[in-house]
Structures are given as C-alpha cells and as structure tokens.
Design an enzyme around this catalytic site. Structure first.
Site, PDB file in Angstrom:
ATOM      1  N   ASP A 258      37.988  37.272  45.879  1.00  0.00           N
ATOM      2  CA  ASP A 258      38.960  37.936  45.009  1.00  0.00           C
ATOM      3  C   ASP A 258      38.686  37.665  43.523  1.00  0.00           C
ATOM      4  O   ASP A 258      38.352  36.542  43.143  1.00  0.00           O
ATOM      5  CB  ASP A 258      40.336  37.365  45.385  1.00  0.00           C
ATOM      6  CG  ASP A 258      41.482  37.983  44.639  1.00  0.00           C
ATOM      7  OD1 ASP A 258      41.871  39.101  44.982  1.00  0.00           O
ATOM      8  OD2 ASP A 258      42.004  37.337  43.693  1.00  0.00           O
ATOM      9  N   GLU A 329      34.752  40.971  44.684  1.00  0.00           N
ATOM     10  CA  GLU A 329      35.571  42.008  44.044  1.00  0.00           C
ATOM     11  C   GLU A 329      35.460  41.849  42.529  1.00  0.00           C
ATOM     12  O   GLU A 329      35.768  40.791  41.994  1.00  0.00           O
ATOM     13  CB  GLU A 329      37.043  41.848  44.432  1.00  0.00           C
ATOM     14  CG  GLU A 329      37.911  42.908  43.793  1.00  0.00           C
ATOM     15  CD  GLU A 329      39.312  42.475  43.375  1.00  0.00           C
ATOM     16  OE1 GLU A 329      40.195  43.329  43.310  1.00  0.00           O
ATOM     17  OE2 GLU A 329      39.531  41.288  43.076  1.00  0.00           O
TER      18      GLU A 329
HETATM   19  C1  GLC Z   1      42.793  40.912  43.174  1.00  0.00           C
HETATM   20  C2  GLC Z   1      43.642  41.431  44.315  1.00  0.00           C
HETATM   21  C3  GLC Z   1      45.006  41.773  43.794  1.00  0.00           C
HETATM   22  C4  GLC Z   1      45.644  40.523  43.253  1.00  0.00           C
HETATM   23  C5  GLC Z   1      44.745  39.889  42.189  1.00  0.00           C
HETATM   24  C6  GLC Z   1      45.198  38.497  41.870  1.00  0.00           C
HETATM   25  O1  GLC Z   1      42.540  41.890  42.224  1.00  0.00           O
HETATM   26  O2  GLC Z   1      43.009  42.528  44.914  1.00  0.00           O
HETATM   27  O3  GLC Z   1      45.835  42.331  44.786  1.00  0.00           O
HETATM   28  O4  GLC Z   1      46.892  40.823  42.684  1.00  0.00           O
HETATM   29  O5  GLC Z   1      43.408  39.778  42.629  1.00  0.00           O
HETATM   30  O6  GLC Z   1      44.913  37.636  42.924  1.00  0.00           O
END
Ligand code: GLC
Length: 622
Positions: A258, A329
């Site tokens: 993440d 991500e």
């Molecule tokens: C990422 C997740 C999102 C979350 C953020 C903070 O972007 O996909 O849903 O709010 O991280 O953890």
C-alpha cells in the site's frame, strides 16, 4: 504505421481537479492532453505490435487477481460487515468464475478510521472479521482449491492506537523514533505552535498534527489517526520485515504494498511547491492536489527499502520453491512507476500496479484506450510482465465512470490483453457506485471535504455491499438488515444469482473471457492492437503462430453502428465465417456465442464488442 507516444502521465492522488461528472479520483491521466491528441490524430492509423510476454511460465503472470474488499463482500455472522468466514463460504464462486487469486484488503485489528488501513496490530485479525483460526482455515481451504492469497501490506503508517505510537509519544525506547516527529516551525505570540512545513495530507488539511504530550508534530500523509512510520530508522524496516515473515510463514502468496511512494519524505523537510492546476480548477489550498508532492512522494531511498521487502519474498520463494509476489501501489508518472520494477538483475516489485485504464473518462474514444494501453506497454521494461486494472476500492466503478454500456468492453480489454488482470469485486456483475448522502458518509477522504464537496472525494460509493441475490434488502450480503454501507438499489437486476441464471449477462461474459485465458492464443500470443473505423473501434488480435490459435477482440467505443474490416490484421483467415464468436457484450445484436463471423465485416452496434476465436491462416493459403 504510426507509433504515437504520449509523454508521462500526470497523476494526482484523490485529485479534485477533474470534472465531477466523470466521478474520477486518484488518477488524472491528463484528460485534456488525451483528447487534444485524439483530435489531431483522428486520421492517423493507430497500430502497434508486441511480441508475446511469456505469461505461461509463472503462476502470477497469467492469473486474474480478484480484489475482495473484506468489509463488503459477504457477512457470515450478520453484523452488517463482511468477514473471513464469509469469504470462505464463497470460495466456490471464484472457482465458477475461473479466478484463482484473491487480494484481501486489510483484515488486521484497526480502529477503522480508514477502514482497516489504520492498523493497530500487524500480526492479528480484527474481531469484526473473525480470528486467526478463521484466517488459517480460509487459507487452508484456498490451498485445497489451488488458490493463491495476497494480503494488503501497509508499511507507510500505523493507527495512532498502535502500541508503537503510544510509546513513541512517551519517548520510550526503542520506539521514540519510530515515527516522523518534528518540532513546531514557530510559536506565535500566544504560544501556539505552527506546523513544520506546508505538507498536506492526501485526505486534505495539514499532514502534521501536534501532540500535546510530546510537544511535537507527527507526520500523517493520510488521516491524522494514521501516523507515518519513520523509514529512516532501521528498526522500523526490521519491524516490517518481521510482519512479512509472519504472514509468509503462515503460507500467504504475496503482498499488495500500500501507498509505496509515501514511505519516505524529504530529509530536509522542504515545502512542497504549488502544483500547476488546470484552468478553472476548484482546488483549494488545503487539498492535496493543490501542491506538487515532490518532497513527500517518491523520495530518493524508497527503492532500497522496497528492495529489502522484495528480498524477504525471494527468500521465502527459494525456501519453499513457490514464488511469493510483491505488487506495489503507486500513483506516479510512468517513468517513476517503472523504476519500481527494479532491474532484471535486481528486481523490486513483481509488478507495479498499472492504473492507466483507470484514467479513461466518460465519452472516451477508442484512441484514448489505445493510448492508455500502448503508453504502458511502451514504458514497460522488456523483461517485465504487464498488468491491468479497471477498478479498485479507491476508484469509481466502470459503470459509473464510463457508463453501463462500457462494462463488458472494459472486461474484454482487461482480460484479453497479455498479463495479469485485476478485478475489483462486483465489476464482473457491472455493479454501480451507490449514492451515499453526506449523513451516510464514512470515508475519511469524504468526511474531511465537508458536505459541499464530499462527493468529489468520498470512496464509499464503490464500497457498497456485494450483490449476491434478491433474498433480502442487502442483496444477500447480510441478514442484519443494516449493512455498514447502503446497498445499491439496482440489486434486483444486478446480482450474482440472476446473472448466472440469465443467458446473457455481464457475469456470463466475464466468465467466458476468463476461460479464454487458458487458450494458447492468450497464453503465448503476440499482440497486434489497432484503432479502426475512423477512430471508433479498438481492435486487437492475440496470435500464437506455433499452435495456430488466434483471438480477435473488437470493441466499438462510439455510439454508432459500424462494420469493421479486420482483414488488416496479419494471419487472419479471409474466408467467410472463419471466426467463431466466443463472447459478446450485452448490446450486440448481430451475434451470439457460437455464431460465426467474417473478418471482412465484423458488425458492431454502438458501444458493443465481440470476441472471436480463429485458426491462423496457414502459410500455404497466403
Ligand atoms: C492506499 C489505499 C487507500 C488508503 C490509503 C492509506 O492508497 O488504497 O484505500 O486509504 O492507502 O492507507
């Protein structure tokens, strides 16, 4: 043959600089740039070809990853919230669809400020979702069905309720420097502190919150209840490696990492410069996208940290001769994103999520999709495997963003391009975002924006309960009567049961498309992608010369009927009715599965598409 290249994607997270009707957040793939390019190249022939990407040799390269937003998938104990037992009960559903890999959103203990992305214990299960035995049982059942499990790994921050943070506030060792603490820039005449710099949280407002006990500010790139860990402290890296070890030892197959670019910030804490906003932008100074996050995003050193995470996966892969994967991500411009792959000799992410298709907006043209696809493929290092994503828990659903008539078209593209396909739960049904009032809003990104602007930022709409059947008012998701978010009222038509029962449905089409991924044409086929019919039809073939198998995908992005002459593709048979129709979109009236079609004249209604199989024209008949 024209090879059109488009420069780096401009990306902003939770951006409000895009039109509200497009209901688009997170990704800004420069809509205006795209349409300018579209109009100037209308008459160009858009065509590119790519050699096959060795999808067949590793499990993760040819898999469909299904994102289960755990809270919303299936509630087994009727508390209105989805849980692990619920997922286990539904494993046969995935098998029916042909899906072998699940990515679960965080199910760790959490105060749920950001619905699980604020973790208070990285190595346990939140009672809302079950317990460790439930987790182990789910994993065992998945292994029995030869399925893979990917967990969400959230190293950037913890919850403010995590023990580490509580001890850090008290300056207890070794936790004192586990977080990014900074003294106030100045104190005003009344002794009031001001934040160390201008950094903004992705959810809006300052990224700094003052802690009275420690008399310092702590950094939080997301909600104030999600303090950022300090990755300049080697102990923190070790803690995170321990977390990975814990889950890998239990047998998980990898992680979705993440918020990767947020892991490190500028060491000198310099102010972020102002972003170049689009004309007429309604962006406010407190919004994340008002600023260019050069000093908070993708800082030098990040790749070393990610490499240490990759090494953990590799050690486990070697130890147990079964490959564990790391998927990162990051909403970044393509050149930066590609760095997350590392190099062939020192790889980092197995793949870095490809968000290009998420950048498509309402009324997009075939050439926009062509650009999104080829821009990614052209940037991808030769030795890497492509991946595609059309939705996730932070993005509006396809039906809402692009229109219901684009659901099957997008699934055709997602599932038949070479490489990994990522499906967000419910996209196989064509679920739509649910209207959520300000009073019902739960997402911190929406709540921070206030009643006037919450719709621009809230992600609640795409997180509504999975629509299983019509057995109750929450579409069979829960017997509680009150699911945590309202169910979409369209569940009477859009639900698993009805779509399985009906002869033609998004679900039926989706399942047919997944099954095509087992064909030699999909596994080994080269890709030839073209825009035909004066810019309206995106068409591609996947051809495996060795086996002689071919697949043709033709998707009409315009609203007008059209006939496409697909004989421009190499190796396609030119005789009449040489193509066997294997999947159609719900709007196509000319063909059914099993009917035949001619390459000279593929007939398409507006916003419709068809997939055909064929035998490659033999050398002799050329
Ligand atoms: C990422 C997740 C999102 C979350 C953020 C903070 O972007 O996909 O849903 O709010 O991280 O953890």
């Amino acid at each position: 043959m024209a090879f059109v290249n488009i420069s780096a994607t401009s990306v902003s997270q939770f951006s409000d600089t895009v039109a509200e009707d497009s209901k688009q957040r997170h990704v800004d793939t420069s809509a205006s740039t795209t349409s300018e390019i579209t109009s100037t190249r209308k008459n160009l022939s858009l065509q590119k070809s790519y050699k096959a990407f060795e999808c067949a040799n590793k499990w993760w390269k040819n898999t469909v990853i299904y994102e289960v937003y755990v809270r919303s998938f299936y509630d087994s104990n009727n508390d209105g919230i989805g849980d692990l037992k619920g997922i286990e009960e539904k494993l046969d559903y995935f098998k029916q669809l042909g899906i072998d890999t699940l990515w679960l959103t965080p199910m760790y203990p959490s105060p749920m400020v950001d619905f699980g992305y604020d973790i208070s214990d990285f190595v346990n299960i939140d009672p809302l979702f079950g317990n460790m035995d439930d987790f182990k049982k789910l994993l065992r059942s998945m292994k029995d069905k030869e399925m893979k499990l990917i967990l969400d790994f959230v190293p950037n921050h913890t919850s403010d309720q995590h023990e580490w943070f509580k001890m850090s506030v008290l300056r207890q060792e070794p936790y004192q420097d586990y977080y990014v603490w900074r003294s106030p820039k100045v104190y005003d005449g009344n002794g009031q502190p001001s934040p160390p710099n201008n950094w903004r949280s992705v959810f809006g407002g300052s990224a700094w919150t003052y802690n009275e006990t420690r008399k310092q500010y702590f950094l939080h790139q997301f909600a104030k209840e999600q303090p950022d860990l300090n990755f300049r402290n080697p102990l923190v890296i070790q803690e995170m490696i321990n977390v990975m070890d814990f889950w890998l030892e239990l047998g998980v197959d990898g992680f979705r990492l993440d918020a990767a670019p947020h892991i490190l910030e500028d060491e000198e804490f310099r102010d972020n410069p102002q972003a170049k906003l689009k004309e007429g932008s309604d962006c406010k100074e407190d919004d994340y996208s008002f600023w260019d996050p050069v000093f908070t995003c993708n800082s030098p050193g990040i790749l070393d940290i990610l490499t240490s995470f990759r090494n953990v996966c590799d050690e486990w892969s070697l130890k147990e001769a079964k490959e564990r994967v790391l998927m990162t991500e990051g909403y970044l411009p393509l050149p930066q994103l590609m760095e997350y792959y590392g190099t062939c000799s020192n790889p980092i992410a197995h793949f870095s999520f490809n968000f290009e298709l998420l950048g498509l907006t309402k009324n997009c043209q075939a050439s926009d999709a062509f650009t999104s696809i080829t821009r990614w493929l052209d940037a991808l290092p030769q030795w890497c495997c492509p991946n595609w994503q059309t939705g996730n828990h932070d993005q509006p659903r396809i039906a809402t963003k692009l229109g219901e008539d684009m659901i099957d078209i997008m699934n055709m593209i997602l599932l038949l391009l070479p490489g990994v396909a990522v499906t967000y739960y419910g996209e196989e049904l064509g679920m739509k975002n649910t209207e959520i009032s300000w009073e019902q809003t739960k997402d911190p990104a929406g709540k921070n924006a206030g009643p006037g602007r919450y719709k621009l930022f809230s992600r609640d709409g795409e997180r509504s309960p999975m629509q299983w059947d019509v057995s109750n008012s929450s579409a069979g998701f829960s017997d509680s009567g009150i699911p945590w978010l309202p169910t979409n009222t369209n569940y009477l038509e859009v639900n698993v049961k009805s779509e399985f029962e009906s002869e033609r449905s998004h679900l039926q089409t989706y399942t047919r498309l997944v099954s095509l991924r087992k064909s030699k044409a999909w596994l080994n086929g080269d890709l030839d992608i073209r825009v035909l019919c004066d810019g309206s039809v995106l068409t591609f073939t996947r051809i495996d010369i060795t086996s002689g198998e071919g697949i043709l995908v033709a998707t009409n992005f315009s609203k007008n009927k059209t006939d496409v002459d697909c004989r421009v593709f190499q190796h396609v048979p030119t005789e009449e009715n040489a193509a066997l129709v294997v999947a159609v979109t719900d709007l196509l009236e000319y063909y059914n599965e099993g009917s035949s079609a001619s390459f000279a004249n593929i007939r398409l209604n507006g916003r419709s598409g068809v997939v055909c199989k064929f035998s490659v024209k033999s050398e002799a008949s050329k």
